[in-house]
Write an enzyme that holds these catalytic residues in place. Structure first.
Site, PDB file in Angstrom:
ATOM      1  N   MET A 248      51.631  39.154  33.383  1.00  0.00           N
ATOM      2  CA  MET A 248      50.560  39.148  34.367  1.00  0.00           C
ATOM      3  C   MET A 248      50.943  38.345  35.600  1.00  0.00           C
ATOM      4  O   MET A 248      50.626  38.713  36.723  1.00  0.00           O
ATOM      5  CB  MET A 248      49.307  38.563  33.708  1.00  0.00           C
TER       6      MET A 248
ATOM      7  N   TYR B 258      42.358  44.789  40.403  1.00  0.00           N
ATOM      8  CA  TYR B 258      43.198  44.807  39.192  1.00  0.00           C
ATOM      9  C   TYR B 258      44.126  43.589  39.108  1.00  0.00           C
ATOM     10  O   TYR B 258      44.256  42.854  40.053  1.00  0.00           O
ATOM     11  CB  TYR B 258      43.912  46.140  39.001  1.00  0.00           C
ATOM     12  N   GLU B 259      44.669  43.397  37.936  1.00  0.00           N
ATOM     13  CA  GLU B 259      45.459  42.181  37.615  1.00  0.00           C
ATOM     14  C   GLU B 259      44.646  40.920  37.886  1.00  0.00           C
ATOM     15  O   GLU B 259      45.196  39.886  38.294  1.00  0.00           O
ATOM     16  CB  GLU B 259      46.773  42.138  38.412  1.00  0.00           C
ATOM     17  N   GLY B 260      43.357  40.976  37.629  1.00  0.00           N
ATOM     18  CA  GLY B 260      42.472  39.843  37.876  1.00  0.00           C
ATOM     19  C   GLY B 260      41.848  39.943  39.252  1.00  0.00           C
ATOM     20  O   GLY B 260      42.556  39.927  40.268  1.00  0.00           O
TER      21      GLY B 260
END
Lengths: 591, 591
Positions: A294, A442-444
């Site tokens: 991540m 996305y990705e947080g």
């Protein structure tokens, strides 16, 4: 039809002039080979591939989108995508930064960051496929067993297979602790994985012969919440002992999403139905491996923001220079033409400089962060490696948060410069806006980045990264306090950096008394941090441009953009400070 | 599938409680009939129509879009649009605010503004068709000859025909002075109109039996530039003396645009090929008539911003209350559920309150402006009418500029609250973002609004509107200086208003020395003005909510949102002031 030309000169300026990367890399393990000649050659080759192969597929990929065939549960990507991937893999790009022992080229991450920027400028939707492979590569490099690395990692590095990150479930988005996918031991070391994952980028496609899914799931004895999550590797096709492909595993795409943008990227619902998988790393420790992939992915998404803004800037600057509309307020600059170019109007220049300030400042930030990754992994001094790791982990939420949010503003302004024409699909500007909209999600989300920065990187880790970074800014300010080229910048930068430290202490104190204050401050704190960070990199850019040998137009452009940034963007930090000072009391329950 | 429920309670609060519209309207010519009972009945009926008829066609209209048939050069609108328009016309909505002598109902513009908001919340793409008719109606009411009013205006008011505004040409967007469409006299009072217009909303469709195009063109003896523009009326079908339709005129849609959003709205290329037309108003004075329709249309576009933000707010608030994700930082608020609702997270509340502050504050602003239009047209006192007209013309660029830009922010935040789900088409949030993107572009970009405000309304007209408005704010601050309910607000409002006046003088002084300073300041000045304007209406809203009889939840909500606005939005004005102070020197040529 939009244009794209890789900004090689500015990339080299960031890399060599601002960051002195040549010297830094030479000091790293194995860095002797990573000289300027090699890096320049790779950049040139990347520019060629991205300008000529990927960029022309950007609009057509958006228009066509991906196709899902229900009968075969398979996804077909837009015309040309598959062939472009073949060229990419054949060119060795898939393994550019992977370790040599897995067949990679072991080239610096900072070079990976710049080539990634080119890919995402050229075609962000296409770039998502290799981005996911990169995440899987990172996770397997760091957490995979030797046999898993042999079996799954090498084909990823070669670009023969691709990877995914299977995290999200319908009820578990930002909150992975809620996930339900199960993994039951078969008794032979393998597991049966069952559950439904959504929003799986590159979940199925026609690029490669196999797909390596890295899946978060719960073992039968898992503790509740996020401490009970394990990571498993689940290939689309089973793999025989000799590495050849076996029968189809019980995992398949159940549907693809119809999205606002990145329509050439296959976003899949993935159904796991007693699919065979193997544990990556220890049981219940899947989040650690997840964060490995991540973190790199978050920096990459920040780079997506910078990349799409770069292309939006190129096109809006081009249009602003060519489009004749109205006269300058102080009289014609183009008296022999029917009207003046858009660039004659100050607010158009404001919109262009806004983009340039974020793009070029963001490029230095991204390259700096990637360079910390190189130092962390290949530094020869333990304390230097540790410091670089702390700086990197601190800067990742800032880079992801700021550069993705800035991309919203940059693509908006770029479209605005086109006037009504910007709203028409054929000009391509609206695709940039639609494509860019995913990256704050996305990705947080930006909210998750903000909590990661303030809650984790500052509060839990005692702000080691911030201390390093503020120390570096302070050293810079002292070293150049009487430097004439920086006269306009050092004072405000020093004040802003001091303000950042003070604000951090203040927020920390209030959050200790009431944790809700942390949530109320986090996003504004992220922006504040981002604006000061870019101010530092702009000051460094002015310094780098002031030395002999830098072309006069570059020197002037860097000075102008930095002046603009300090005068018209950096003051936003006051608004964010005011919001933070107002505290959670001004964010009551919404009636 | 998105929800929409007309915010009748808040509309009535704005109308009656904040603005005291009942009393204002009663004092106007013919206003005796426009009592609360009547207005409430119209609002209820409008809510029914928009919730039940238009709102369900919003997503399907976007998905289907308009179809252009090349063989017949005609446009088919999405399924259900035509039938909805029939209901709209049959309900008398087309002539709601038109003068009784043309068959209209002569109802107040402020009522028109609120019903327009409902239409655009329900279906902004559909709402563009009647918006264009409204513009044509206004132009013909004010500038048409008696026979033109008989022939063209009455069918518009009845909703049998619709209208367009044919302004833009490929080379002439913001700069109408560059337009090339020609109109040559036939010698019988009619003209032959030839040229190509682009971006013509409602240029062709299947709603009505005829379309009344109002076209800007040049007569053979026209002076160059914007002083040589005339307005002509060009019907799609010629009209016989008895009002029946004759043969097809030589005007036709040549194509429709493929757009980012408002896909149910037909945006046409219109080809005029010796089409028969008649001059509206005097030769070469077409821009005056154009501004008549443009001004009302600009306020309407500001209302589109508020409308789309209202619907985005309703949906994101709903989602934030239902979606369970993560725990509140200070401990579970929902201990018996797997997670807390999104509203437990302060930054989600920030995003919701941001939307509410713009929507509810913007609603008061729009209604206030529309009420000035009522006073201007039906006031019984000449000086009151003049003042209202000056206030209106001053507030239009502010309302258009601020509410359309705020809609970008509101729809972005609303989507953000949905996380990754916001990016998926089926949730409908991304349509709001795409639809909203047009409104900072058409009817004059934000940059054009800013130049209109600062260059025209302030500099050329000596800021009459600003003086009235600042006077009103000052009176309000004095009258309520010791009002406990307003203790938190009067001080900052008075400071902000004083700052607005000072800033204006400063900018005017600098622009007198260098006109480029005006262009460098305009957009930031527009925002500054907008933020102070909303602060005033928020303070008035708190006052209105503080009196007896207002439900406790409304009182609390108004107070909370105003506190939020003053603490976390209004401070943005400092950033805009800093940008203005930095001046044109920080906006150099982009190298």
């Amino acid at each position: 039809m939009t244009i794209y030309k890789a900004p090689l000169d500015d990339m080299r300026f960031a890399l060599y002039n601002v960051l002195g990367a040549e010297k830094v890399l030479a000091g790293l393990e194995g860095g002797g080979d990573h000289n300027r000649e090699l890096i320049d050659a790779v950049l040139d080759e990347a520019a060629r591939f991205n300008e000529q192969v990927l960029a022309p597929l950007n609009a057509s990929g958006d228009e066509e989108g991906c196709h899902y065939d229900k009968a075969t549960a398979s996804v077909t990507t837009p015309k040309g995508f598959k062939e472009a991937y073949r060229q990419y893999a054949d060119g060795g790009w898939a393994g550019l930064t992977a370790h040599e022992k897995f067949g990679g080229q072991g080239l610096p991450h900072v070079l990976g960051a710049l080539t990634k920027e080119m890919i995402d400028s050229a075609n962000i939707a296409w770039g998502i496929y290799p981005l996911l492979s990169q995440g899987a590569t990172d996770a397997l490099e760091h957490h995979g067993d030797a046999w898993q690395q042999d079996t799954f990692l090498k084909p990823l590095v070669e670009g023969r297979w691709t990877g995914t990150m299977c995290l999200t479930e319908p009820q578990a988005g930002s909150d992975l602790g809620l996930l339900k996918t199960r993994a039951e031991p078969n008794g032979d070391g393998s597991y049966k994985v069952s559950g439904t994952k959504i929003f799986i980028s590159a979940g199925d496609h026609d690029f490669a012969e196999n797909i390596v899914h890295l899946v978060l799931a719960r073992l039968p004895d898992a503790p509740a919440g996020s401490r009970g999550i394990s990571m498993l590797v689940v290939p689309k096709f089973r793999v025989n002992k000799d590495g050849s492909l076996g029968e189809r595993n019980k995992v398949a795409a159940g549907a693809i999403e119809h999205k606002m943008g990145i329509r050439g990227s296959a976003t899949c619902v993935m159904n796991f139905d007693d699919a065979e998988g193997w544990l990556i790393g220890p049981a219940h420790k899947g989040l650690m491996a997840m964060f490995t992939m991540m973190n790199a992915a978050r920096l990459a998404v920040g780079i997506q923001g910078l990349a799409i803004s770069e292309r939006a800037l190129q096109n809006s600057l081009n249009y602003a220079r060519e489009r004749l509309q109205m006269r300058a307020l102080s009289g014609p600059v183009n008296p022999d033409k029917p009207a003046d170019p858009l660039t004659a109007h100050p607010d158009v220049r404001r919109m262009l400089l806004t983009q340039r300030a974020f793009v070029e400042g963001g490029r230095v930030l991204a390259a700096y962060a990637a360079l910390q990754s190189d130092i962390e992994t290949r530094g020869t001094d333990e304390s230097e490696r540790k410091k670089a790791g702390e700086l990197l982990s601190f800067l990742i939420p800032i880079a992801k948060g700021l550069l993705t949010e800035a991309a919203q503003e940059c693509t908006k302004e770029a479209l605005q410069i086109f006037g009504g024409h910007g709203y028409i699909a054929e000009h391509g500007m609206e695709q940039f806006v639609r494509d860019a909209r995913i990256i704050t999600l996305y990705e947080g989300t930006t909210q998750i980045q903000a909590l990661d920065l303030l809650g984790r990187k500052i509060m839990q880790l005692q702000g080691a990264g911030l201390k390093h970074f503020l120390g570096e800014i302070s050293d810079f300010c002292h070293a150049h306090a009487s430097d004439e080229a920086l006269a306009l910048f050092i004072g405000p930068l020093a004040v802003a950096a001091k303000g950042w430290g003070d604000l951090t202490q203040d927020v920390a104190k209030r959050a200790a008394a009431n944790p809700e204050e942390l949530g109320a401050a986090a996003v504004d704190y992220l922006y504040y941090s981002g604006y000061v960070t870019l101010a530092y990199f702009w000051a460094r850019s002015v310094l780098a441009a002031s030395v002999a040998g830098v072309p006069a137009d570059v020197r002037q452009s860097k000075r102008d953009t930095a002046s603009f940034y300090f005068a018209r963007i950096l003051p936003r930090m006051h608004m964010h400070k005011a919001a933070i000072d107002a505290g959670v009391a001004t964010l009551p329950e919404v009636i």
